[in-house]
Design a protein around this motif. Structure first.
Motif, mmCIF file in Angstrom:
data_model
loop_
_atom_site.group_PDB
_atom_site.id
_atom_site.type_symbol
_atom_site.label_atom_id
_atom_site.label_comp_id
_atom_site.label_asym_id
_atom_site.label_seq_id
_atom_site.Cartn_x
_atom_site.Cartn_y
_atom_site.Cartn_z
ATOM 1 N N LEU A 1 32.176 48.259 43.742
ATOM 2 C CA LEU A 1 32.455 46.882 44.163
ATOM 3 C C LEU A 1 33.953 46.587 44.088
ATOM 4 N N ALA A 2 34.591 47.020 43.004
ATOM 5 C CA ALA A 2 36.037 46.801 42.849
ATOM 6 C C ALA A 2 36.802 47.525 43.950
ATOM 7 N N ASP A 3 36.434 48.774 44.201
ATOM 8 C CA ASP A 3 37.097 49.539 45.263
ATOM 9 C C ASP A 3 36.913 48.850 46.614
ATOM 10 N N GLY A 4 35.705 48.380 46.873
ATOM 11 C CA GLY A 4 35.425 47.698 48.132
ATOM 12 C C GLY A 4 36.238 46.429 48.310
ATOM 13 N N ALA A 5 36.576 45.779 47.192
ATOM 14 C CA ALA A 5 37.388 44.565 47.232
ATOM 15 C C ALA A 5 38.875 44.883 47.179
ATOM 16 N N GLY A 6 39.210 46.174 47.038
ATOM 17 C CA GLY A 6 40.612 46.571 46.960
ATOM 18 C C GLY A 6 41.267 46.164 45.649
ATOM 19 N N LEU A 7 40.477 46.128 44.581
ATOM 20 C CA LEU A 7 40.972 45.694 43.277
ATOM 21 C C LEU A 7 40.739 46.767 42.231
ATOM 22 N N SER A 8 41.537 46.697 41.176
ATOM 23 C CA SER A 8 41.263 47.537 40.013
ATOM 24 C C SER A 8 40.017 46.978 39.335
ATOM 25 N N MET A 9 39.392 47.771 38.508
ATOM 26 C CA MET A 9 38.212 47.303 37.779
ATOM 27 C C MET A 9 38.571 46.076 36.944
ATOM 28 N N LYS A 10 39.716 46.106 36.283
ATOM 29 C CA LYS A 10 40.165 44.988 35.450
ATOM 30 C C LYS A 10 40.296 43.710 36.281
ATOM 31 N N ASP A 11 40.957 43.806 37.433
ATOM 32 C CA ASP A 11 41.136 42.632 38.286
ATOM 33 C C ASP A 11 39.817 42.163 38.883
ATOM 34 N N TYR A 12 38.948 43.117 39.236
ATOM 35 C CA TYR A 12 37.655 42.753 39.798
ATOM 36 C C TYR A 12 36.818 41.984 38.776
#
Length: 84
Positions: free
Chosen positions: A22-33
């Motif tokens: 999900l984080a990758d799909g949103a273009g975010l790091s896990m922390k930011d997601y």
């Protein structure tokens, strides 16, 4: 001023993989997601509370007309405390 500290949370591999995808799909790091997810959930809870309050205070008949014209308010997903 010292930088903020972090912490670790133990989760199973399947959940970690799902969150990472999900984080990758949103273009975010896990922390930011996860930070964004927490903000969205808090925002949703505030909207649910506002919806519940609106439903309690609205005059009879107006809510029926609103529902007919606009498809209704979203369902409340949690209980809100009532004033004493």
């Amino acid at each position: 001023m010292s930088p903020p500290t972090g912490t670790s949370v133990k989760i199973d591999d399947t959940t970690r993989d799902r969150l990472k995808a999900l984080a990758d799909g949103a273009g975010l790091s896990m922390k930011d997601y996860l930070a964004r997810l927490a903000e969205e959930k808090e925002h949703g809870k505030l909207l649910d509370t506002a919806t519940a309050v609106f439903r309690r205070i609205i005059e009879p008949g107006i809510l029926d007309r609103f529902d007919a014209d606009f498809g209704g308010l979203p369902p409340v997903t949690h209980e809100t405390p009532r004033a004493a």
